[in-house]
Design an enzyme around this catalytic site. Sequence first.
Site, PDB file in Angstrom:
ATOM      1  N   GLU A  77       0.776  -1.228   0.000  1.00 38.66           N
ATOM      2  CA  GLU A  77       0.000   0.000   0.000  1.00 38.66           C
ATOM      3  C   GLU A  77       0.816   1.292   0.000  1.00 38.66           C
ATOM      4  OE1 GLU A  77      -2.889  -0.352   3.155  1.00 38.66           O
ATOM      5  OE2 GLU A  77      -4.116  -1.731   1.974  1.00 38.66           O
ATOM      6  N   GLU A 111      -5.790  -7.502  -1.366  1.00 37.19           N
ATOM      7  CA  GLU A 111      -6.546  -7.278  -0.139  1.00 37.19           C
ATOM      8  C   GLU A 111      -7.917  -6.741  -0.497  1.00 37.19           C
ATOM      9  OE1 GLU A 111      -4.755  -4.863   2.857  1.00 37.19           O
ATOM     10  OE2 GLU A 111      -2.795  -5.846   2.724  1.00 37.19           O
TER      11      GLU A 111
END
Length: 524
Positions: A194, A337
Amino acid sequence: MLAAAASVLTAAAAALVTLTASATPAAAAGTGTGYLHTSGNKIVDSTGATVRLTGLNWFGMETDNHTFHGLWAGRNATWRMQIDHMAQLGFNTIRVPFTGDSLRSGAQATSINTDSNPDLIGLSPLQILDKVVDYAGQKGMRIILDRHRPSAAGQTALWYTSSVSEASEISDWQMLARHYANNPTVIGADLFNEPHAEGTEPNGTGACWGCGDTARDWRLAAQRIGNAVLQANSNWLIFVEGVSCPSGGTPNQWDNVPDDPMECDWWGGNLAAAAQFPVQLSVANRLVYSAHDYGISVYDRQPWFKDANFPNNLPDVWDHFWGYLYKNNTAPILVGEFGSTLANPLDTQWLTKLMSHMGSGTNGMSFTYWSWNPDSGDTGGIVQDDWVTVNQNKMDIIGPSLIPPVGSTPTTTPPTSPGTSSPPAGVSCATTYTLTNTWQGGFQAALTVTNSGTSAWNNWTVTWTMPSGVTLGSGWNATVTANATTWTAKAPSQSPTLAPNASVTIGFTANGPSSPGATNIHCS
């Protein structure tokens, strides 16, 4: 995803009861053979068969515990039992978040119940990871390693900090690549979790894509780090996540969503600039792009949640940010995710639409759900706080897309008996019965059913015979009923169709003797 958590299960060593064997294409179930590589938008195995990774995240090694969460549970929830449970549910891949701190000399794994996990006493975090890799490999599962944070201190916008350099990250990756060089259970490196924009002004100080600033351009860094990994192990896949905003900055501080809703996505979720600025690796057919996506329980202010056409607007959103790479046959996509508590009914629509968008069978996009762990604060887990009970609402939606690992020979049902109906044309039913746990007076078992045919199997039903004196406790992933020794599992109303090559694992608990298990299994 900012979360930490734990999970353990109650499942004893699996005892497979094999029915009638049948030949199955290499990637119709499981994760293929040998090392994996890419071909267009597909992940393929060493034989060229298409492989779809349908997995989950099991986190903890990125935290101060330096190992998988949930190892603190009791004797009914050992680390092996957790992996057993994942495989029984149909997950074929584990994405393992870690931090460089857990790889350092002297790093210690904490919060381990050594009464239930005596084989972990005195082991380093890496040695525990080795055991998980080895056992997952025995189950036919694959492992993706995810550099989740520079250190256990927390997530950062950039892949390095003032105290953890890019060179340090490369060194860690090369060590792991060499460490697992002869073990195809570990298939690759998710280089950094991320990367995202930071600050309150456009062109801020966070990760950008295609901006050309070597200190912030994640695309350029991914090439440097990925090529270094491939120097150490050219067989690995390189998973490259997106950013949040290509510029690396945005007027909104928390979620990085400016006035234009199609400019910024979730942290790690924005690959919109990858067409113009593609990642270029030194070894061909190793790149997999990875995106993250979340529901309202994580953050409810994403503008697409408020669109009047929700949830039918979502496919266009996903295609804009990352799905176009798959549709254009540029590269495979792993949705690394995605998750939600499903407390908000709108999230059920979001998750159902996302699973549909990723496709079905071996031709769909790969994914790893966040998370196995129940203590992910804003998403919860596949298992609930006891580390055993399955969140059935989630599995009803995710389960039909799972392609289970193949740890033993696939099986099919025997010919139907007089008075029983056959599966519809184009449907071929394969089943595997597994005894997963026993206790005084009862047991837990799983029946995996695969549609190995070429047509969708609508409103599927499976019946089987259990020993006399066995009574049903509870069931999941289907509507399970019992009439004396004849037991039936019917497709849940939320997910009535089993696509070609798709599988569902029906779990149940029962009272009475566990032997000889399920017999006379029939599909209709």
